[in-house]
Design a protein around this motif. Structure first.
Motif, mmCIF file in Angstrom:
data_model
loop_
_atom_site.group_PDB
_atom_site.id
_atom_site.type_symbol
_atom_site.label_atom_id
_atom_site.label_comp_id
_atom_site.label_asym_id
_atom_site.label_seq_id
_atom_site.Cartn_x
_atom_site.Cartn_y
_atom_site.Cartn_z
ATOM 1 N N ASN A 1 0.874 -1.147 0.080
ATOM 2 C CA ASN A 1 -0.078 -0.107 -0.056
ATOM 3 C C ASN A 1 0.789 1.077 -0.219
ATOM 4 N N THR A 2 1.995 1.031 0.306
ATOM 5 C CA THR A 2 2.982 2.281 0.213
ATOM 6 C C THR A 2 3.273 2.770 -1.018
ATOM 7 N N VAL A 3 3.286 1.656 -1.995
ATOM 8 C CA VAL A 3 3.555 1.941 -3.547
ATOM 9 C C VAL A 3 2.634 2.863 -4.012
ATOM 10 N N GLY A 4 2.929 3.968 -4.551
ATOM 11 C CA GLY A 4 1.927 5.085 -5.237
ATOM 12 C C GLY A 4 1.365 4.286 -6.530
ATOM 13 N N LYS A 5 -0.042 4.660 -6.637
ATOM 14 C CA LYS A 5 -0.827 4.235 -7.891
ATOM 15 C C LYS A 5 -0.129 4.680 -9.201
ATOM 16 N N GLU B 1 0.814 2.874 -12.633
ATOM 17 C CA GLU B 1 0.254 3.286 -13.980
ATOM 18 C C GLU B 1 1.444 3.657 -14.876
ATOM 19 N N ALA B 2 2.568 4.341 -14.312
ATOM 20 C CA ALA B 2 3.788 4.338 -14.903
ATOM 21 C C ALA B 2 4.250 2.969 -15.859
ATOM 22 N N ALA B 3 4.258 2.071 -14.908
ATOM 23 C CA ALA B 3 4.755 0.919 -15.320
ATOM 24 C C ALA B 3 3.634 -0.171 -16.390
ATOM 25 N N ARG B 4 2.331 0.181 -16.156
ATOM 26 C CA ARG B 4 1.579 -0.193 -17.080
ATOM 27 C C ARG B 4 1.733 0.502 -18.584
ATOM 28 N N SER B 5 2.024 1.839 -18.405
ATOM 29 C CA SER B 5 1.923 2.769 -19.730
ATOM 30 C C SER B 5 3.356 2.196 -20.514
ATOM 31 N N LEU C 1 -9.527 11.821 -20.983
ATOM 32 C CA LEU C 1 -9.328 11.499 -22.622
ATOM 33 C C LEU C 1 -7.981 11.205 -22.776
ATOM 34 N N CYS C 2 -6.772 11.913 -22.154
ATOM 35 C CA CYS C 2 -5.538 11.392 -22.227
ATOM 36 C C CYS C 2 -5.176 9.826 -21.989
ATOM 37 N N ARG C 3 -5.937 9.470 -20.785
ATOM 38 C CA ARG C 3 -5.717 8.224 -20.311
ATOM 39 C C ARG C 3 -6.382 6.846 -20.802
ATOM 40 N N THR C 4 -7.460 7.607 -21.620
ATOM 41 C CA THR C 4 -8.172 6.403 -22.468
ATOM 42 C C THR C 4 -7.391 5.799 -23.598
ATOM 43 N N ILE C 5 -6.521 7.065 -24.066
ATOM 44 C CA ILE C 5 -5.707 6.621 -25.393
ATOM 45 C C ILE C 5 -4.711 5.319 -25.203
ATOM 46 N N ASN C 6 -4.218 5.295 -23.869
ATOM 47 C CA ASN C 6 -3.583 3.858 -23.550
ATOM 48 C C ASN C 6 -4.157 3.001 -22.569
ATOM 49 N N PHE D 1 5.078 12.832 -12.312
ATOM 50 C CA PHE D 1 6.551 12.001 -12.631
ATOM 51 C C PHE D 1 6.196 10.500 -12.535
ATOM 52 N N ASN D 2 6.047 9.996 -11.351
ATOM 53 C CA ASN D 2 5.704 8.659 -11.215
ATOM 54 C C ASN D 2 6.855 7.909 -11.712
ATOM 55 N N LEU D 3 8.401 8.410 -11.197
ATOM 56 C CA LEU D 3 9.246 7.561 -11.431
ATOM 57 C C LEU D 3 9.362 6.402 -10.412
ATOM 58 N N PHE D 4 10.013 5.055 -10.743
ATOM 59 C CA PHE D 4 10.244 4.170 -9.717
ATOM 60 C C PHE D 4 10.987 4.756 -8.478
ATOM 61 N N ALA D 5 10.453 4.504 -7.359
ATOM 62 C CA ALA D 5 11.132 5.275 -6.205
ATOM 63 C C ALA D 5 12.270 4.441 -5.932
ATOM 64 N N HIS D 6 12.293 3.195 -6.074
ATOM 65 C CA HIS D 6 13.555 2.299 -5.652
ATOM 66 C C HIS D 6 14.586 2.108 -6.633
ATOM 67 N N LYS D 7 14.444 2.632 -7.883
ATOM 68 C CA LYS D 7 15.511 2.366 -8.818
ATOM 69 C C LYS D 7 16.057 3.713 -9.198
ATOM 70 N N THR D 8 17.443 3.527 -9.534
ATOM 71 C CA THR D 8 18.306 4.619 -10.072
ATOM 72 C C THR D 8 17.541 5.510 -11.224
ATOM 73 N N VAL D 9 17.969 6.642 -11.381
ATOM 74 C CA VAL D 9 17.541 7.018 -12.566
ATOM 75 C C VAL D 9 17.833 6.515 -14.053
ATOM 76 N N LEU D 10 18.914 5.883 -13.970
ATOM 77 C CA LEU D 10 19.438 4.967 -15.215
ATOM 78 C C LEU D 10 18.433 3.729 -15.272
ATOM 79 N N ASP D 11 18.290 3.019 -14.096
ATOM 80 C CA ASP D 11 17.459 1.908 -14.302
ATOM 81 C C ASP D 11 16.022 2.190 -14.369
ATOM 82 N N ASN D 12 15.429 3.347 -13.961
ATOM 83 C CA ASN D 12 14.254 3.947 -14.353
ATOM 84 C C ASN D 12 14.081 3.881 -15.835
#
Ligand code: ATP
Ligand code: MG
Lengths: 219, 247
Positions: free
Chosen positions: A111-115, A119-123, B48-53, B91-102
């Motif tokens: 639950n600590t992982v943001g939604k 979504e970014a992973a899905r996209s 609308l933007c989110r329905t596109i994918n 942004f929604n970057l993966f918090a546990h991964k480095t910039v490169l790994d993202n």
């Protein structure tokens, strides 16, 4: 008997018992982690029957007393023509129960992982298993280090169930019964075991906080 | 002229419960085109933007990516979804991964690009958006503007046919908005197909090929930026422009 007499007479047996307790703890906890992760995957899978199995497992094994489970494994399984060695029975009990708690902590950790990250992973085109493996599980584990540390200590204490079956070498609790049937160790015999349990727990606690500081994510 | 649009929406309908958020949306975006979507808050731009994918499901209608219908779910959806990048407000970057790994995770896991190649491409992209010196850091150690540029690099790493931006600068401090818009402008000039939801009217005027105005779940107007900003056709677009020009 005082401590020094006990230690001269049974020192090497205490050492063996401590090693046995450690061994049971490590094996059970490793098993509980693996099983806990698998259960958690089932519980969030987009497949209803898997969810039911996962939830059912956790409801059962979170609530069953360790001794009751051990009795079932030792005395009831043989009726089904399954006769397991005593040590396997103990390890099974001390793995199945902590696995349920492990799964509960991981569910909370997820639950600590943001939604938004999901979504970014899905996209990016990741499938459900890829999202779990790459994004959700690693973060759930990182944020569960402290509860899992407590679970490791609890698992160690649960391995005292080993004292209820004949094992050689026996564990720390089993050794107390052994000493008290072969000599008059009294409370002192138990005291030594208690110190060894506590000492181990303190070391586990320290390692856990260190690991938590190392892997915890800033947000 | 007869070229297949990169993105085509046909008669999209969507409800959130009783709320009719998308009302018979038809939109097609050509190769290399930059479409900016504007409209009041709650008008359905993000949806609308989110329905596109298909981050949002739809009730009815058709979504085509490069002429291929986007399936409802499953592996095939994941595969087609990878062809359309998305950049989010937060942004929604993966918090546990480095910039490169993202940036490498998508190509490695989804496109099965070999690790070495994925890393080289990622470094090139990070250099393009100006954050290559931060490659080994975790997202939380970066400024918002830097994080958003990493997110753009992450989307680009998938070699997408188009990228969707949902208010990419709305969560940024004012001094960082420029650096992100600058990267987006460069992408547009290089021919990337883009759908951008934004309140940055300067960007819309300067970069958009077409402005789409939405209100209450409907597309009310589509026009070139010059035409739209100087001669809005509907009263609601006029009111909207007045309201934002006052601020
Ligand atoms: N998940 C949801 N469930 C229910 N209603 C929703 C959901 N997401 C959005 N809405 C509603 O749908 C409508 C359109 O929302 P949307 O986010 O698409 O608007 P928007 O144009 O992007 O607005 P903004 O400029 O504020 O971002 C709003 O009324 C919103 O409250
Ligand atoms: Mg929005």
């Amino acid at each position: 008997m005082d401590i020094s007499t006990l230690l001269t007479q049974f020192g090497d047996k205490y050492w063996l018992a401590l090693l046995t307790t450690w061994q049971l703890t490590v094996i059970s906890f490793a098993g509980a982690l693996v099983l806990g992760v698998l259960l958690t995957v089932c519980r969030v899978a987009p497949v209803m029957p898997l969810r039911w199995v996962g939830d059912f497992y956790v409801q059962i094994f979170r609530n069953i007393p360790g001794a009751a489970l051990l009795i079932l494994l030792v005395y009831a399984l043989p009726y089904l023509k399954v006769v397991l060695p005593y040590k396997t029975c103990v390890l099974t009990a001390t793995t199945l129960i902590p696995a349920a708690f492990c799964s509960e902590y991981l569910m909370a950790g997820m639950n600590t992982v943001g939604k938004g990250q999901i979504e970014a992973a899905r996209s990016l085109g990741m499938t459900f298993p890829q999202i779990l493996k790459n994004v959700v599980m690693p973060q759930a584990l990182r944020s569960s280090v402290l509860p899992l540390t407590n679970l490791l200590v609890a698992t160690m204490l649960t391995t005292a169930l080993a004292s209820q079956v004949p094992l050689n070498p026996t564990d720390l609790t089993g050794l107390v019964s052994y000493i008290n049937t072969h000599a008059v160790g009294g409370v002192t015999a138990f005291f030594i075991s208690a110190v060894l349990y506590c000492g181990t727990a303190v070391v586990i606690g320290q390692l856990g906080s260190w690991l938590d500081r190392k892997v915890r994510l800033q947000r | 002229m007869a070229q297949t649009p990169v993105i085509e929406l046909r008669h999209i309908q969507k409800h959130f419960g009783t709320l009719h958020v998308l009302k018979d949306i038809n939109l097609s975006v050509a190769q290399g085109e930059v479409v900016v979507i504007i409209g009041p808050s709650g008008s359905g731009k993000s949806t609308l933007c989110r329905t596109i994918n298909r981050l949002e499901t739809i009730d009815s209608g058709e979504i085509l990516i490069d002429g291929a219908a986007l399936p409802q779910e499953g592996r095939e959806l994941a595969r087609l979804r990878a062809q359309v990048g998305m950049v989010f407000q937060s942004f929604n970057l993966f918090a546990h991964k480095t910039v490169l790994d993202n940036v490498t995770i998508g190509p490695m896991d989804v496109l099965k690009t070999p690790k070495q190649q994925a890393r080289e491409e990622a470094m090139t992209l990070l250099r393009r958006v100006g954050v290559d010196t931060q490659a080994a850091k975790l997202p939380a150690q970066l400024s918002g503007g830097q994080q958003q540029r990493v997110a753009i690099a992450r989307a680009l790493a998938m070699h997408p046919k188009a990228i969707l931006f949902d208010e990419p600068t709305s969560a940024l401090d004012p001094e960082m908005i420029g650096e992100v818009l600058e990267v987006m402008t460069r992408l547009a000039r290089e021919g990337m197909t883009m759908v951008v939801v934004t309140h940055e009217m300067g960007f819309a005027r300067k970069v958009a090929d077409r402005v789409v105005f939405m209100d209450s779940g409907e597309i009310l107007e589509q026009n070139t930026p010059e035409e739209f900003f100087t001669h809005p056709q509907t009263k609601r677009a006029q009111d909207f422009l007045d309201s934002i020009l006052k601020h």
